[in-house]
Design a protein around this motif. Structure first.
Motif, mmCIF file in Angstrom:
data_model
loop_
_atom_site.group_PDB
_atom_site.id
_atom_site.type_symbol
_atom_site.label_atom_id
_atom_site.label_comp_id
_atom_site.label_asym_id
_atom_site.label_seq_id
_atom_site.Cartn_x
_atom_site.Cartn_y
_atom_site.Cartn_z
ATOM 1 N N ARG A 1 0.817 -1.092 -0.256
ATOM 2 C CA ARG A 1 -0.123 -0.120 -0.086
ATOM 3 C C ARG A 1 1.039 1.772 -0.197
ATOM 4 N N ASN A 2 1.707 1.194 1.100
ATOM 5 C CA ASN A 2 3.057 2.149 0.753
ATOM 6 C C ASN A 2 3.478 2.552 -0.605
ATOM 7 N N GLU A 3 3.467 1.833 -1.326
ATOM 8 C CA GLU A 3 3.974 2.111 -2.940
ATOM 9 C C GLU A 3 4.044 2.556 -3.131
ATOM 10 N N MET A 4 2.431 3.576 -3.140
ATOM 11 C CA MET A 4 0.964 4.477 -4.051
ATOM 12 C C MET A 4 2.072 5.619 -3.203
ATOM 13 N N ASN B 1 -4.482 -2.896 -8.012
ATOM 14 C CA ASN B 1 -4.651 -5.157 -7.221
ATOM 15 C C ASN B 1 -3.908 -6.105 -6.614
ATOM 16 N N SER B 2 -2.612 -5.071 -6.855
ATOM 17 C CA SER B 2 -1.604 -6.112 -5.947
ATOM 18 C C SER B 2 -2.396 -5.543 -4.239
ATOM 19 N N ILE B 3 -2.516 -4.176 -4.105
ATOM 20 C CA ILE B 3 -3.270 -3.666 -2.674
ATOM 21 C C ILE B 3 -4.090 -4.699 -2.254
ATOM 22 N N PHE C 1 -7.274 -11.469 -8.364
ATOM 23 C CA PHE C 1 -5.917 -9.705 -7.523
ATOM 24 C C PHE C 1 -4.923 -9.702 -8.184
ATOM 25 N N GLY C 2 -4.670 -10.968 -7.658
ATOM 26 C CA GLY C 2 -3.163 -11.465 -8.250
ATOM 27 C C GLY C 2 -3.124 -11.711 -9.740
ATOM 28 N N ILE C 3 -3.854 -12.317 -10.526
ATOM 29 C CA ILE C 3 -4.606 -12.440 -11.936
ATOM 30 C C ILE C 3 -4.018 -10.743 -12.879
ATOM 31 N N LYS C 4 -5.139 -9.727 -11.196
ATOM 32 C CA LYS C 4 -5.365 -8.925 -12.418
ATOM 33 C C LYS C 4 -4.413 -8.297 -12.700
#
Length: 474
Positions: free
Chosen positions: A61-64, A115-117, A273-276
């Motif tokens: 989340r912090n990577e945003m 999507n990773s979040i 969501f890993g696929i997305k």
């Protein structure tokens, strides 16, 4: 306070009665469960895994957030180098310094980060459910171990009761044997029976000790050899009414309530969501960047005019066959080093812009990552279905054994009553010399076996009920 409650290593003291009353410790099932929840290492390990998933989620989340980094260099150069101030090639000792500040902000990356979040959020929930699953498993394991202890306790009491009854007959026959009255074989047969009953007490106590040690392993607590430990018994173990739910109803409740299934479902959602997130590698990455830079060089100088002088240029002019040197005026300068702060101000520069990275050919890494995430999703679905099948089979087996124990319990109650009356009659007849020792021992063993089977059925029913309640998420 419960963390400091201590169990005994010598379980035989439970029944010996040698300990003092002020050193007696009684544990209820809730006491044991609370101790286990505080001390069990497997549960602590599961909690740490959940914390790891929480840290991973926060990191994603912090990577945003934009990245802001500063740099500062200070060094000394010897020999041939480029003057960072004038870009001239010099051959001298040079002190240099650079400072900078960089900002990068992600604008768009095909929603891969978003999507990773979401994926990591579901993984965090799955880890939390796994911790709850470990907690429920521990509670069930402690409960079953506690029930085994109570069953073992009853087995010891039954064994001691058998031994006491046999000892009374042996004492009576011993008097007759010394007085040479009656059949001597009755006395020796009773000696053989009392040896068998003594072995029964030893076996029952050993089994009970194993049950307690099993519970202690789950509780992960220290031992006090001076404490006398007892365990509270349950009241009303077998209800006159059958279990209120069917096996299918228990399974339906387990799908809704059990942490195991919730964890599996969260893992499926995480895989989706890993696929997305993996598909985001097909799209361009757009980001903003900014740079602030400045530098310092010890060779940098400022020059001040101090006057002029006349110098020969090395050239000549011919006047009437006479050569005269060519002269010129040269301005004189006095050089002074430029200060550190002044150079940082003078050399300051800034850069701002937009960066776009367009994937064209990357060795099919994006395609393979999507394929791997799809496989992970299929594995999660299969794992979920396999877990459902395994739980359905376990619930059906536990339900059948519960029903069997329930039916056997009431049948064995009637059997015990019948054998109690039979033994009462045979004991009177044996004491009056009407029947022989074989009939007495047979009647006694029948009663003892019936009581043992009744106790086993009672605790097996309770054990199966607790297992079914566990599957229901209770």
């Amino acid at each position: 306070m419960l963390k400091n409650i201590i169990f005994t290593v010598f379980i035989l003291s439970i029944y010996s009665g040698t300990a003092q009353n002020d050193n007696r410790v009684t544990y209820s099932l809730s006491d044991c469960i609370e101790i286990a929840l505080n001390n069990n290492l497997d549960l602590k390990s599961a909690a740490l895994k959940a914390k790891t998933s929480e840290v991973n989620f926060h990191q994603t989340r912090n990577e945003m957030l934009p990245t802001l980094n500063g740099n500062y260099d200070l060094g000394v150069s010897n020999g041939r180098s480029i003057d960072p101030y004038t870009n001239d090639i010099i051959n001298q000792k040079l002190t240099f310094s650079n400072a900078g500040l960089g900002l990068d902000a992600l604008v768009f990356n095909g929603f891969r980060l978003m999507n990773s979040i979401k994926r990591d959020r579901f993984q965090l929930k799955a880890s939390e459910m796994q911790t709850e699953e470990a907690r429920q498993d521990l509670i069930l394991a402690v409960t079953l171990a506690y029930i085994q202890i109570l069953n073992g306790k009853d087995q010891v009491e039954l064994a001691k009761s058998r031994l006491e009854t046999t000892q009374q007959q042996l004492d009576r026959l011993h008097v007759l044997y010394k007085e040479e009255v009656g059949n001597p074989a009755d006395y020796t047969d009773m000696q053989g029976q009392i040896a068998m009953d003594q072995m029964g007490v030893i076996i029952a106590r050993n089994n009970q000790q194993e049950y307690v040690l099993k519970l202690l392993q789950l509780l992960n607590t220290d031992l006090d050899p001076n404490a006398q430990v007892t365990f509270d018994s349950f009241k009303g173990l077998v209800s006159s009414e059958k279990y209120p739910l069917t096996a299918d109803q228990v399974f339906d409740e387990s799908l809704q309530n059990l942490a195991t299934f919730k964890s599996k479902q969260f893992q499926i959602n995480a895989a989706i969501f890993g696929i997305k997130a993996a598909r985001g590698n097909y799209y361009p990455n757009v980001s903003l960047f900014g740079r602030l830079n400045t530098s310092f060089s010890s060779s940098a100088q400022s020059f001040t005019e101090t006057g002029t002088i006349v110098r020969e240029t090395g050239e000549f002019v011919d006047i009437n066959n006479d050569q005269y040197p060519v002269m010129r005026n040269e301005t004189q300068f006095d050089g002074t080093s430029i200060g550190y702060a002044d150079q940082f101000n003078n050399n300051f520069n800034s850069v701002f812009g937009v960066s776009v990275q367009i994937p064209i050919l990357n060795g099919f890494r994006a395609k393979n990552r999507v394929a791997l995430q799809k496989i992970l999703k299929e594995e999660s679905l299969i794992d979920f279905e396999n877990t459902k099948l395994s739980f359905k089979q376990s619930i059906d087996q536990a339900y059948l054994k519960m029903e069997s124990a329930y039916d056997r319990y009431f049948i064995l109650q009637d059997q015990v009553k019948a054998y109690e009356e039979s033994f009462r009659v045979n004991e009177i007849r044996f004491n009056n010399g009407v029947s022989n020792v074989v009939e007495y021992i047979t009647s006694k063993n029948n009663l003892d076996s019936a009581r043992l089977n009744l106790s086993n059925a009672k605790y097996e029913y309770l054990l199966r009920v607790k297992i079914l309640d566990y599957y229901r998420g209770i």
